[in-house]
Every structure is written in C-alpha cells, then in structure tokens.
Design an enzyme around this catalytic site. Structure first.
Site, PDB file in Angstrom:
ATOM      1  N   TYR A  13      31.615 -58.887  72.338  1.00 44.43           N
ATOM      2  CA  TYR A  13      31.014 -57.564  72.579  1.00 44.43           C
ATOM      3  C   TYR A  13      31.549 -56.448  71.695  1.00 44.43           C
ATOM      4  O   TYR A  13      31.045 -55.329  71.728  1.00 44.43           O
ATOM      5  CB  TYR A  13      31.272 -57.148  74.042  1.00 44.43           C
ATOM      6  N   ASP A  15      31.757 -55.699  68.419  1.00 43.88           N
ATOM      7  CA  ASP A  15      30.965 -55.066  67.352  1.00 43.88           C
ATOM      8  C   ASP A  15      29.944 -54.113  67.974  1.00 43.88           C
ATOM      9  O   ASP A  15      29.788 -52.961  67.540  1.00 43.88           O
ATOM     10  CB  ASP A  15      30.242 -56.129  66.528  1.00 43.88           C
ATOM     11  N   TYR A 165      40.668 -63.556  76.178  1.00 46.83           N
ATOM     12  CA  TYR A 165      40.047 -64.787  75.685  1.00 46.83           C
ATOM     13  C   TYR A 165      40.737 -65.929  76.438  1.00 46.83           C
ATOM     14  O   TYR A 165      41.502 -65.679  77.370  1.00 46.83           O
ATOM     15  CB  TYR A 165      40.278 -64.940  74.178  1.00 46.83           C
ATOM     16  N   GLN A 228      29.886 -49.603  79.444  1.00 48.74           N
ATOM     17  CA  GLN A 228      31.108 -49.054  78.815  1.00 48.74           C
ATOM     18  C   GLN A 228      31.630 -47.846  79.581  1.00 48.74           C
ATOM     19  O   GLN A 228      32.840 -47.687  79.736  1.00 48.74           O
ATOM     20  CB  GLN A 228      30.817 -48.628  77.375  1.00 48.74           C
ATOM     21  N   ARG A 244      41.561 -57.054  75.165  1.00 48.85           N
ATOM     22  CA  ARG A 244      41.424 -57.946  74.022  1.00 48.85           C
ATOM     23  C   ARG A 244      40.602 -57.196  72.967  1.00 48.85           C
ATOM     24  O   ARG A 244      39.971 -56.192  73.290  1.00 48.85           O
ATOM     25  CB  ARG A 244      40.689 -59.219  74.441  1.00 48.85           C
ATOM     26  N   GLY A 245      40.602 -57.678  71.731  1.00 46.17           N
ATOM     27  CA  GLY A 245      39.669 -57.132  70.751  1.00 46.17           C
ATOM     28  C   GLY A 245      39.911 -55.672  70.407  1.00 46.17           C
ATOM     29  O   GLY A 245      40.783 -55.002  70.961  1.00 46.17           O
ATOM     30  N   GLU A 246      39.107 -55.202  69.492  1.00 50.67           N
ATOM     31  CA  GLU A 246      39.337 -53.885  68.883  1.00 50.67           C
ATOM     32  C   GLU A 246      38.949 -52.708  69.775  1.00 50.67           C
ATOM     33  O   GLU A 246      39.641 -51.692  69.823  1.00 50.67           O
ATOM     34  CB  GLU A 246      38.527 -53.844  67.580  1.00 50.67           C
ATOM     35  N   ASP A 247      37.865 -52.844  70.486  1.00 51.18           N
ATOM     36  CA  ASP A 247      37.409 -51.666  71.225  1.00 51.18           C
ATOM     37  C   ASP A 247      38.164 -51.464  72.530  1.00 51.18           C
ATOM     38  O   ASP A 247      38.564 -50.352  72.870  1.00 51.18           O
ATOM     39  CB  ASP A 247      35.899 -51.741  71.487  1.00 51.18           C
ATOM     40  N   SER A 248      38.393 -52.564  73.270  1.00 48.17           N
ATOM     41  CA  SER A 248      39.081 -52.368  74.553  1.00 48.17           C
ATOM     42  C   SER A 248      40.531 -51.956  74.348  1.00 48.17           C
ATOM     43  O   SER A 248      41.094 -51.221  75.158  1.00 48.17           O
ATOM     44  CB  SER A 248      38.965 -53.601  75.455  1.00 48.17           C
TER      45      SER A 248
HETATM   46  O1  TRH Z   1      34.403 -58.536  73.032  1.00 43.17           O
HETATM   47  P1  TRH Z   1      35.538 -58.529  72.101  1.00 43.17           P
HETATM   48  O2  TRH Z   1      36.353 -59.738  72.112  1.00 43.17           O
HETATM   49  O3  TRH Z   1      35.004 -58.269  70.642  1.00 43.17           O
HETATM   50  C1  TRH Z   1      35.649 -58.788  69.466  1.00 43.17           C
HETATM   51  C2  TRH Z   1      36.633 -57.765  68.951  1.00 43.17           C
HETATM   52  O4  TRH Z   1      36.031 -56.519  68.713  1.00 43.17           O
HETATM   53  C3  TRH Z   1      37.219 -58.235  67.672  1.00 43.17           C
HETATM   54  O5  TRH Z   1      38.159 -57.275  67.193  1.00 43.17           O
HETATM   55  C4  TRH Z   1      36.119 -58.471  66.688  1.00 43.17           C
HETATM   56  O6  TRH Z   1      36.632 -58.781  65.450  1.00 43.17           O
HETATM   57  C5  TRH Z   1      35.240 -59.541  67.260  1.00 43.17           C
HETATM   58  O7  TRH Z   1      34.685 -59.080  68.509  1.00 43.17           O
HETATM   59  C6  TRH Z   1      34.137 -59.934  66.321  1.00 43.17           C
HETATM   60  O8  TRH Z   1      36.546 -57.336  72.457  1.00 43.17           O
HETATM   61  P2  TRH Z   1      36.449 -55.736  72.417  1.00 43.17           P
HETATM   62  O9  TRH Z   1      36.513 -55.247  71.015  1.00 43.17           O
HETATM   63  O10 TRH Z   1      37.453 -55.233  73.308  1.00 43.17           O
HETATM   64  O11 TRH Z   1      35.004 -55.392  72.951  1.00 43.17           O
HETATM   65  C7  TRH Z   1      34.612 -55.448  74.261  1.00 43.17           C
HETATM   66  C8  TRH Z   1      33.583 -54.393  74.507  1.00 43.17           C
HETATM   67  O12 TRH Z   1      32.991 -54.587  75.768  1.00 43.17           O
HETATM   68  C9  TRH Z   1      34.172 -52.987  74.522  1.00 43.17           C
HETATM   69  O13 TRH Z   1      33.246 -52.077  73.959  1.00 43.17           O
HETATM   70  C10 TRH Z   1      34.324 -52.694  76.007  1.00 43.17           C
HETATM   71  C11 TRH Z   1      33.111 -53.390  76.542  1.00 43.17           C
HETATM   72  N1  TRH Z   1      33.123 -53.752  77.962  1.00 43.17           N
HETATM   73  C12 TRH Z   1      32.182 -53.184  78.787  1.00 43.17           C
HETATM   74  O14 TRH Z   1      31.408 -52.315  78.356  1.00 43.17           O
HETATM   75  N2  TRH Z   1      32.100 -53.590  80.078  1.00 43.17           N
HETATM   76  C13 TRH Z   1      32.957 -54.503  80.609  1.00 43.17           C
HETATM   77  O15 TRH Z   1      32.828 -54.842  81.797  1.00 43.17           O
HETATM   78  C14 TRH Z   1      33.978 -55.023  79.766  1.00 43.17           C
HETATM   79  C15 TRH Z   1      34.971 -55.998  80.335  1.00 43.17           C
HETATM   80  C16 TRH Z   1      34.021 -54.648  78.432  1.00 43.17           C
END
Ligand code: TRH
Length: 352
Positions: A13, A15, A165, A228, A244-248
């Site tokens: 999610y 990106d 993850y 979000q 996890r990931g960049e945004d969270s």
């Molecule tokens: O989902 P991710 O694992 O995305 C990853 C990372 O961005 C990583 O850095 C990147 O290189 C790869 O994708 C391709 O983790 P991230 O970045 O935390 O993103 C999750 C998104 O989901 C973030 O915008 C928050 C959102 N979210 C919700 O909106 N509702 C929810 O219930 C949850 C748990 C998350």
C-alpha cells in the site's frame, strides 16, 4: 497549477499511500490534481471518503490531452505511459521524479538535480529529513490530532498497533510487552500482519475477533484496513506503534510515541543501511542518553532480523524512550512540508 501524479504500485500500500497524501497536500494548496494509478482498488482501500471530491483518480494509462497539466510527477521514478512521455519530451512541462525516503547523507546532494532522462525539464525530488531536501508529509491534520490525543499509557494500559510483514522476530517484542507491568491491547491489521501473528501464536483470528493471553498481559483485536485518515487517528492515540514501509513509519515517528520499524526488505541488505542512517539521525536529533540509543538500535536491528533480542525490561526505559520520541517529533515538525516544497519547486521551474 494543474498537476498529474503517476503512481505504479510495486507492492502493498505504500506507493498508493504516499501518492494519496501528496495529492491531498497539493490540492490543499489550491492546485488541481489528477492521480493516475495502475491499481485503483488498492488506492481506494485507503482513500478518505472525501478524496474523490478533491482529486481526480484515473487509470495509469488513461489518455490525457497534451498540455492539460502544468507539471507531472512520476512517483518513485515510475516509467510514464509512452504516449504521455512522447508529449512531454516535446514540451517544457516539468517532470518531477519523486524518489523514496531515506536519511542517508547523499540525498541532499541529489535533491533537485536535473534528471539525465530524456525530458527537457526533468528533475529529481527527494523527501528527507533536512532543510536541504523536500521534507516530509507534515499535514496540519496530523499536528492537530497530536495536540488533542489521549495521554500516554492512559489508565495503565498500553495501546499498540501492529502493521508488519512476515516477521518471526515479533515473538521477542511480544515477550517484552508481556513482561511489563502494563497490559498491552494490540490492534492488528488484516493481511500480512494478521497472517504473521496467527502463524506465530498458532491462532486463526479473523477480522473483528479478539484474543487474550491467559495472564491477560496481551490482548489482540483484529481490524480490517481502514482509511488513511482513520489509521492516523489510531496511531496518534496509541502508545507504541509497530509499523512497516515508508509511509507508516513517517506517520509513526511524527506521532512522538515509541515505535519499531520493520523496513521494507531490499536486496543486498540495502534496507539495513537505510535503517541505520535513520537511526543515526534519530539519535542525533532527539536523544540525551547514549545507552538508550544503543538499546533501541539493538531492538530495531533485532526486529529486522539483524541480531539478538536485547534482554531488557520495557518498564525500565519506556518513559525515556517516549520522551526521546517527543523530542524527535519537534525536530520533524520543523522540517519542510513535502507538498509545499514540491509546489514551490515546480513554480520556480515554470517561472524560469
Ligand atoms: O504497505 P507498505 O508495506 O508499502 C511498501 C513501502 O512503502 C515500501 O517502502 C515500498 O518500497 C513498497 O511498499 C513498495 O507500507 P507503508 O509504506 O507503511 O504503507 C502503508 C499505507 O497504508 C500507508 O499509507 C498507511 C496505509 N494504511 C491505511 O490507510 N489503513 C490501514 O488500516 C493501514 C494498516 C495502513
């Protein structure tokens, strides 16, 4: 300005999450946004109910008339659809290559440079942790939420979120939590985090269900993915966020509460270099006690499968960790706002 953001979803999610926040931030500055994405279902899973009133969501390959945008953003350096790229090669429209977030030192040197790709006005744009980068997604709503949140460890209960993850090492973190005098109420999100937890604890929890350990120290409730907006509210009102990931991670660190980051794994362990660069900055900007710094380093590395779990008691350092996170939050809140700095950058390129 009319700005198009192109988003190709590599995985999960993140990106979509970053692009949505950026698009919202730019729209709030008065720009007209189109977000073109190759997986609108993922995007809509986490979009806010209002998003489609302020943004136009389109499929990645949608044909748009030449000259219908003043700037184009290729998020995470994605390749633009060929017909669009053709148009842009023959125009002076700025094409911005937005890269991933990193605290590594080289980011400042590359931020804003001309891209060697074949667009007359192509530039790299880096989010980051200093005034010489594009900064972070610091929307006013997050600051507002932080100002009116639940007190830390209210009623002697630790509220925890779990978004991970696959991660065997979660086990050590759960032991740390269950060894504390405060019980932990853990909200686990569906998908990989729930699969991982079910496997580790040999459970079969489903969305909506709750489970409690025999001694009552750990309880889990399973939540579906929320918008979000709602996720931000949950993070802000929690005492400990496993993200996890960049945004969270950006959201968690901006909350000013303890967090652990399971960084998105990359080849040749380049994610560990990224994690260490972040930890160095985290210590430099917010911390007084080097012993605590070393301990949190160890915990972070353990949580990312790089080292043993430190044998410590959370109760002994949790409050100091929380204060450290609070100092770091102040540092982050003074950084440039990514949407604002991108908007200013584009305006300068158009005016030249
Ligand atoms: O989902 P991710 O694992 O995305 C990853 C990372 O961005 C990583 O850095 C990147 O290189 C790869 O994708 C391709 O983790 P991230 O970045 O935390 O993103 C999750 C998104 O989901 C973030 O915008 C928050 C959102 N979210 C919700 O909106 N509702 C929810 O219930 C949850 C748990 C998350």
């Amino acid at each position: 300005m009319r700005i198009d953001i192109y988003c190709k979803i590599v995985d999960n999610y993140g990106d979509a999450g970053v692009c949505l926040r950026l698009a919202r931030g730019l729209a709030a500055l008065g720009h007209k946004l189109r977000l073109l994405c190759d997986d609108l279902t993922v995007l809509r899973t986490i979009a806010a109910p209002d998003d489609e009133h302020i943004l136009t969501l389109l499929p990645f390959e949608a044909q748009v008339p030449a000259g219908s945008a003043d700037a184009v953003v290729a998020a995470f350096l994605c390749r633009l659809p060929e017909p669009r790229a053709q148009d842009l090669r023959h125009s002076r429209v700025p094409v911005i290559f937005l890269d991933y977030l990193s605290a590594e030192k080289w980011v400042e040197d590359f931020h804003g440079l001309r891209s060697p790709l074949d667009f007359p006005e192509g530039y790299y744009f880096y989010p980051g942790f200093t005034d010489h980068t594009g900064g972070l997604m610091l929307d006013p709503r997050l600051k507002e939420l932080c100002a009116h949140r639940r007190p830390y460890l209210q009623d002697g209960i630790r509220r925890v979120t779990l978004f991970s993850y696959h991660n065997q090492e979660l086990q050590g973190i759960l032991e740390l939590l269950s060894d504390s005098r405060y019980p932990s109420q853990i909200k686990v999100f569906t998908g990989l985090p729930l699969d991982n937890l079910n496997r580790l604890l040999s459970l079969q929890l489903q969305p909506g269900e709750r489970w409690q350990s025999r001694d009552g120290k750990l309880s889990f409730t399973v939540s579906r993915m929320v918008s979000q907006e709602r996720y931000d509210e949950i993070l802000v009102n929690s005492d400990f966020n496993l993200v996890r990931g960049e945004d969270s991670i950006v959201r968690a660190m901006c909350c000013g509460r303890p967090f652990l980051w399971q960084i998105y794994p990359q080849s040749e362990d380049s994610h560990i270099v990224k994690l260490q660069a972040f930890m160095d900055l985290f210590k430099e900007k917010g911390l007084a006690d080097p012993k605590l710094g070393a301990l949190i380093d160890q915990l972070q590395l353990y949580y990312n499968q790089h080292g043993a779990c430190p044998q410590v008691k959370l109760d002994d350092f949790e409050v100091a960790w929380q204060q450290w996170c609070g100092c770091f939050q102040c540092y982050l809140f003074a950084l440039p706002n990514l949407a604002q700095s991108l908007s200013e950058f584009i305006l300068k390129k158009i005016e030249v």
